[in-house]
Design a protein around this motif. Structure first.
Motif, mmCIF file in Angstrom:
data_model
loop_
_atom_site.group_PDB
_atom_site.id
_atom_site.type_symbol
_atom_site.label_atom_id
_atom_site.label_comp_id
_atom_site.label_asym_id
_atom_site.label_seq_id
_atom_site.Cartn_x
_atom_site.Cartn_y
_atom_site.Cartn_z
ATOM 1 N N HIS A 1 5.552 19.823 3.741
ATOM 2 C CA HIS A 1 4.658 19.127 4.664
ATOM 3 C C HIS A 1 3.267 19.777 4.669
ATOM 4 C CE1 HIS A 1 7.894 16.886 7.219
ATOM 5 N NE2 HIS A 1 8.058 16.750 5.913
ATOM 6 N N ALA A 2 2.308 18.977 5.098
ATOM 7 C CA ALA A 2 0.915 19.425 5.090
ATOM 8 C C ALA A 2 0.726 20.707 5.908
ATOM 9 C CB ALA A 2 0.032 18.320 5.675
ATOM 10 N N GLU A 3 1.371 20.765 7.061
ATOM 11 C CA GLU A 3 1.210 21.930 7.942
ATOM 12 C C GLU A 3 1.775 23.181 7.265
ATOM 13 O OE1 GLU A 3 2.555 18.981 8.532
ATOM 14 O OE2 GLU A 3 2.656 18.509 10.666
ATOM 15 N N LYS B 1 12.698 11.574 -1.082
ATOM 16 C CA LYS B 1 11.659 12.629 -1.072
ATOM 17 C C LYS B 1 11.873 13.719 -0.012
ATOM 18 C CE LYS B 1 8.666 9.838 1.910
ATOM 19 N NZ LYS B 1 7.401 9.124 2.078
ATOM 20 N N TYR B 2 12.548 13.347 1.081
ATOM 21 C CA TYR B 2 12.502 14.227 2.252
ATOM 22 C C TYR B 2 13.036 15.643 2.024
ATOM 23 C CZ TYR B 2 11.226 10.022 4.769
ATOM 24 O OH TYR B 2 10.573 8.887 5.186
ATOM 25 N N ASP C 1 2.184 11.138 -2.089
ATOM 26 C CA ASP C 1 3.158 10.348 -1.339
ATOM 27 C C ASP C 1 2.644 8.914 -1.187
ATOM 28 O OD1 ASP C 1 4.695 9.130 0.772
ATOM 29 O OD2 ASP C 1 5.434 11.128 1.258
ATOM 30 N N CYS D 1 3.639 6.569 0.727
ATOM 31 C CA CYS D 1 3.685 5.990 2.082
ATOM 32 C C CYS D 1 2.762 6.705 3.054
ATOM 33 C CB CYS D 1 5.102 6.051 2.640
ATOM 34 S SG CYS D 1 6.193 4.922 1.792
ATOM 35 N N SER D 2 2.875 8.004 3.145
ATOM 36 C CA SER D 2 2.084 8.727 4.150
ATOM 37 C C SER D 2 1.385 9.909 3.504
ATOM 38 C CB SER D 2 2.979 9.238 5.279
ATOM 39 O OG SER D 2 3.645 8.167 5.888
ATOM 40 N N MET E 1 -0.885 13.977 11.313
ATOM 41 C CA MET E 1 0.277 13.419 12.023
ATOM 42 C C MET E 1 0.915 14.476 12.910
ATOM 43 S SD MET E 1 3.005 11.135 10.049
ATOM 44 C CE MET E 1 2.271 10.307 8.683
ATOM 45 N N PHE E 2 1.464 14.052 14.018
ATOM 46 C CA PHE E 2 2.120 15.014 14.909
ATOM 47 C C PHE E 2 3.202 15.775 14.125
ATOM 48 C CE2 PHE E 2 4.967 16.388 18.344
ATOM 49 C CZ PHE E 2 4.033 17.017 19.157
ATOM 50 N N LYS F 1 12.335 6.645 -0.406
ATOM 51 C CA LYS F 1 13.055 7.104 0.789
ATOM 52 C C LYS F 1 14.210 6.180 1.140
ATOM 53 C CE LYS F 1 9.366 5.135 3.689
ATOM 54 N NZ LYS F 1 8.484 5.380 4.817
ATOM 55 N N ASN G 1 0.729 17.079 2.062
ATOM 56 C CA ASN G 1 2.140 16.964 1.713
ATOM 57 C C ASN G 1 2.313 16.746 0.208
ATOM 58 O OD1 ASN G 1 0.930 14.428 2.289
ATOM 59 N ND2 ASN G 1 2.885 13.428 2.583
ATOM 60 N N VAL H 1 9.729 17.379 -0.254
ATOM 61 C CA VAL H 1 8.290 17.441 0.047
ATOM 62 C C VAL H 1 7.972 18.593 1.000
ATOM 63 C CG1 VAL H 1 6.324 16.222 1.091
ATOM 64 C CG2 VAL H 1 8.009 14.955 -0.223
HETATM 65 N N1 LIG Z 1 3.429 16.013 10.399
HETATM 66 C C1 LIG Z 1 3.790 15.550 9.184
HETATM 67 C C2 LIG Z 1 4.562 14.411 9.068
HETATM 68 C C3 LIG Z 1 4.917 13.980 7.819
HETATM 69 N N2 LIG Z 1 4.519 14.657 6.724
HETATM 70 C C4 LIG Z 1 4.849 14.151 5.390
HETATM 71 C C5 LIG Z 1 6.256 14.171 4.924
HETATM 72 C C6 LIG Z 1 6.350 12.986 3.998
HETATM 73 O O1 LIG Z 1 5.793 13.324 2.728
HETATM 74 C C7 LIG Z 1 5.448 11.985 4.674
HETATM 75 C C8 LIG Z 1 6.184 11.082 5.626
HETATM 76 O O2 LIG Z 1 6.728 10.057 4.874
HETATM 77 P P1 LIG Z 1 7.171 8.678 5.554
HETATM 78 O O3 LIG Z 1 8.415 8.972 6.342
HETATM 79 O O4 LIG Z 1 6.047 8.179 6.425
HETATM 80 O O5 LIG Z 1 7.432 7.778 4.376
HETATM 81 O O6 LIG Z 1 4.509 12.770 5.384
HETATM 82 C C9 LIG Z 1 3.731 15.780 6.862
HETATM 83 O O7 LIG Z 1 3.312 16.381 5.846
HETATM 84 N N3 LIG Z 1 3.396 16.220 8.090
#
Ligand SMILES: Nc1ccn([C@H]2C[C@H](O)[C@@H](COP(=O)(O)O)O2)c(=O)n1
Ligand SMILES: [Zn+2]
Length: 203
Positions: free
Chosen positions: A97-99, A91-92, A45, A47-48, A120-121, A82, A67, A95
């Motif tokens: 998420h990591a959790e 992407k949303y 990703d 961005c994040s 991230m929360f 995005k 993620n 993707v």
């Molecule tokens: N707790 C979280 C928060 C976000 N993510 C992932 C989902 C996206 O790949 C990215 C966020 O993208 P952004 O909106 O910052 O461009 O982070 C996650 O895995 N767990």
């Protein structure tokens, strides 16, 4: 020596007493958060990059994730942007998420009573997975999405389900792995450096 330390226990040149336990070792929570961030470095990703690390009551790591796109959905073909007006081009929808990945990657039968360290929360979707998996505590690093609806929903669910959530900022400002400074490969006689392992091709 006058301080009672035998000469043989002092590492040459460094003055380090190698007969005593190290004091500057990583504490558990810093270690787990660092594992989460190391895992995040695998994310594509732009961005994040988010990582998560699940640990059990014995401080054993039982799940790690970051993620990324689902299996079979090439991260070269699926979108990372995005900003498109079309949601299916962003992407949303795709993707994981990591959790979610950390939970699905678990190496034990169940996660009841485990703790999760995450960069991230958690969003509301991951909050549901966390609750249903039996994880009882969440340590997050960033609260940048705190006021977004999904995180407000997360807190509502965590509060109702009795999940403890705490921001965890590691006690060290930096945890560096600098392979250049690790000289264990130096042997007393000159030796060829180890042949690098063949690069894996999967994502
Ligand atoms: N707790 C979280 C928060 C976000 N993510 C992932 C989902 C996206 O790949 C990215 C966020 O993208 P952004 O909106 O910052 O461009 O982070 C996650 O895995 N767990
Ligand atoms: Zn999520």
């Amino acid at each position: 020596m006058s301080n009672g330390v035998k000469n043989g226990d002092m590492e040459a040149f460094s003055g380090k007493d190698v007969s005593k336990k190290r004091e500057d070792y990583l504490n558990w929570p810093d270690y787990f958060m660092a594992v989460a961030f190391l895992s995040a470095m695998r994310s594509k990703d732009p961005c994040s990059q988010v990582g998560a690390c699940i640990v059990n009551a014995q401080n054993k790591v039982v799940g790690i994730g970051y993620n990324g796109m689902p299996f079979g959905c090439s991260d070269d073909d699926f979108p990372w942007g995005k900003e498109s007006d079309s949601k299916v081009e962003n992407k949303y929808f795709y993707v994981c998420h990591a959790e979610m990945n950390a939970i699905l990657n678990k190496i034990v039968g169940e996660l009841r009573g485990c703790h999760i360290y995450v960069a991230m929360f958690p969003c509301n979707e991951c909050a549901k997975l966390i609750i249903q998996s039996g994880i009882s505590e969440v340590y997050y690093f960033s609260n940048k999405n705190w006021n977004k609806d999904e995180c407000i929903a997360t807190r509502k669910m965590f509060d109702a389900a009795g999940i403890k959530y705490t921001q965890y900022i590691p006690t060290r400002r930096q945890i560096v792995i600098d392979f250049d400074t690790i000289d264990w490969n130096k042997v007393s006689q000159a030796q060829d450096p180890p042949t690098p392992k063949k690069k894996r091709t999967s994502s």
